[in-house]
Design a protein around this motif. Sequence first.
Motif, PDB file in Angstrom:
ATOM      1  N   ASN A 122      68.725  37.450 -15.425  1.00 15.52           N
ATOM      2  CA  ASN A 122      67.611  36.503 -15.523  1.00 15.52           C
ATOM      3  C   ASN A 122      66.419  37.141 -16.241  1.00 15.52           C
ATOM      4  OD1 ASN A 122      68.917  34.368 -14.191  1.00 15.52           O
ATOM      5  ND2 ASN A 122      68.321  35.170 -12.170  1.00 15.52           N
ATOM      6  N   GLU A 174      67.134  37.282 -19.962  1.00 13.79           N
ATOM      7  CA  GLU A 174      66.953  35.977 -20.590  1.00 13.79           C
ATOM      8  C   GLU A 174      65.469  35.669 -20.804  1.00 13.79           C
ATOM      9  OE1 GLU A 174      69.000  33.154 -18.180  1.00 13.79           O
ATOM     10  OE2 GLU A 174      70.993  33.993 -18.611  1.00 13.79           O
ATOM     11  N   LYS A 175      64.637  36.026 -19.837  1.00 13.89           N
ATOM     12  CA  LYS A 175      63.193  35.786 -19.968  1.00 13.89           C
ATOM     13  C   LYS A 175      62.587  36.612 -21.088  1.00 13.89           C
ATOM     14  CE  LYS A 175      62.471  34.455 -15.128  1.00 13.89           C
ATOM     15  NZ  LYS A 175      61.882  34.844 -13.819  1.00 13.89           N
TER      16      LYS A 175
END
Length: 330
Positions: free
Chosen positions: A160, A163-164
């Motif tokens: 996550n 992805e950020k």
Amino acid sequence: MELRFKLKQLHLKETFSIAYGNYDKRDALLVELSHQNCKGYGECVAIDYYKIDLQRFVLKLKEIQTKIEAQKIIPPKEFFQFLLHLNLHPFLLSALDCAYWDLFGKLENKSFIELNNLPSGNLVESSITISIGEIEHQIEKIEKSSWNKFKVKCKGLDKNNVEKLLKLNQNIALDSNASFTDEDCIWFQENDEVQKFSYLEQPRPIDNYEILKKESFANWMADEDCQNLDSLDELISYYKSINIKLMKCGGLTPALEMIEKARELNYKIMIGCMTESSVGISAGCVLTGLVDYVDLDGANLISNDYATGNFVENGKIILSQKPGLGITLK
């Protein structure tokens, strides 16, 4: 020639967090070589994961001081051959080699770049390090920064978070300091999105790089795995890029040799640093015309820099144009 040395302490502007631990300061050893009213400077720092003991370095300098001071002024590459016979740790070897290049250039009234006929225009910008923290805090630092390139530290893989970071559309590299698992590496290698990262540095612990595939989507960069010239042939099947740090390889003299061979082997090359003052950063800056990536933010991360010379301002490499490495103590 006269040799002097002094232990110093570098204080970080904020706690520096990487996979190996958290740091508020670094101990440093400043080396000075002088002759005919000219002074040259070199530096090495105590890095715990390299098991550096500066007190042992001080004892070694006391042991070899007479031999060094008996040396006449000779070309730096000849002086380096003399140093090789003294059985020095690469960190200490680097401090002495850089100090001598600085001194020799000042005596000749020529910069290191002039002495070696190196390029000094259109220099690659340096990244600044974003230490481990909550991803929102890391992103906030990136968005508020006046720098254009970033090296984000992480401990293990959080998809996550990756992805950020990718959504930011910024020039970002990831440095796990050997904290990725084999499974993490496979994920990176099979994910075409990771090509957006400029490089992925030292994913696995030293000598555990067999899982890495050079021709995958990941631009793997060797740091701790790439210690010296001998590393280059061994790593060629696994890494696209290497991080040359002067302290790791033994100074400017061997770094020039490493760069030449790395080019022959088609590596992408970075000049990197530890937490260093402008003594160490000035030495790294003179090689930036030869490389693809630069990570020389060490002096920007400390609050008590005790020297001036070549420096990095918002990522831009500023060469002093002064003789030697251009180093002056404050």
